[in-house]
Motif scaffolding. Structure first.
Motif, mmCIF file in Angstrom:
data_model
loop_
_atom_site.group_PDB
_atom_site.id
_atom_site.type_symbol
_atom_site.label_atom_id
_atom_site.label_comp_id
_atom_site.label_asym_id
_atom_site.label_seq_id
_atom_site.Cartn_x
_atom_site.Cartn_y
_atom_site.Cartn_z
ATOM 1 N N VAL A 105 0.722 -1.254 0.013
ATOM 2 C CA VAL A 105 -0.078 -0.212 0.098
ATOM 3 C C VAL A 105 0.957 1.110 -0.196
ATOM 4 N N PHE A 128 -4.471 -5.007 5.987
ATOM 5 C CA PHE A 128 -4.130 -4.270 4.802
ATOM 6 C C PHE A 128 -5.113 -2.861 4.936
ATOM 7 N N VAL A 139 -8.228 -1.200 -0.918
ATOM 8 C CA VAL A 139 -7.774 -2.174 -0.934
ATOM 9 C C VAL A 139 -8.986 -3.171 -1.358
#
Length: 216
Positions: A105, A128, A139
């Motif tokens: 990320v 995440f 995500v």
């Protein structure tokens, strides 16, 4: 020599991490492998990581601390147990996918995270999404249809092929980054061209554990 104790829930992951250690070029690091397939099997039967399974995993992780400079939990389904074990542990205890999430990320964009086991989806999503708050990444966590069935049927080639196809399709659909949530999926990355190769957890996880062991 930093000693990293790896807790696996799949026998074949020991070889995956031995290969990842060679690929990272880390020197002076030794791995010790412990396999507890029963923990993942129990989570699959329950459909999730229950408090009881998490508590047993925490006990195993803390036990491994006695002869290690860092402990690495390589099962994404059990990942939250590493976070429970870490505060009171005498050495760093890490979940292998934490470093993967941070790497995936870091540049924002649309990140697709692929899982093979359904029980991995929720702990992976939480991990995440927490990492993405700092970067604004979007995500999406998805299960690769048929992949885990192929793995459990003893067909690793089909397993890797299905994962690779899903990773390639995600990039074609506009994902800026694709991550393979489970360590057992790592071999699928080599089936794709280097410019669209997905991120895998063994190499980044080992690097994080090695750094933590030296810092400790």
């Amino acid at each position: 020599m930093p000693r990293i104790a790896c807790l696996h829930t799949i026998d074949s992951n020991a070889a995956v991490f031995d290969e990842a250690l060679r690929a990272t070029g880390l020197t002076g690091v030794s791995l010790r492998h412990t396999v507890r397939a029963d923990l993942l099997a129990a989570a699959e039967r329950a459909g999730r990581l229950t408090p009881e399974i998490a508590a047993e995993t925490v006990a195993v992780l803390r036990g491994l601390c006695a002869e290690a400079d860092a402990v690495l939990l390589t099962c994404s389904t059990l990942g939250p147990a590493a976070e429970q074990a870490a505060p009171d542990a005498p050495v760093p205890v890490l979940r292998v996918d934490a470093a993967l999430a941070a790497e995936a990320v870091k540049e924002g964009g649309r990140v697709v995270v692929l899982c093979a086991v359904a029980t991995t989806v929720e702990p992976t999503r939480r991990l995440f999404e927490a990492a993405a708050r700092a970067t604004g990444a979007e995500v999406s966590v998805q299960v690769v249809p048929g992949a885990w069935e192929a793995f459990k049927a003893g067909d690793p080639d089909r397993y890797r092929t299905l994962v690779a196809r899903a990773a390639g399709a995600a990039r074609e659909d506009g994902a800026t980054q694709v991550a393979l949530a489970q360590a057992s999926m790592a071999g699928a990355a080599a089936l794709l061209p280097e410019d669209i190769r997905p991120l895998t957890s063994p190499t980044v996880g080992l690097a994080a554990a090695a750094t933590a062991s030296r810092a400790g």
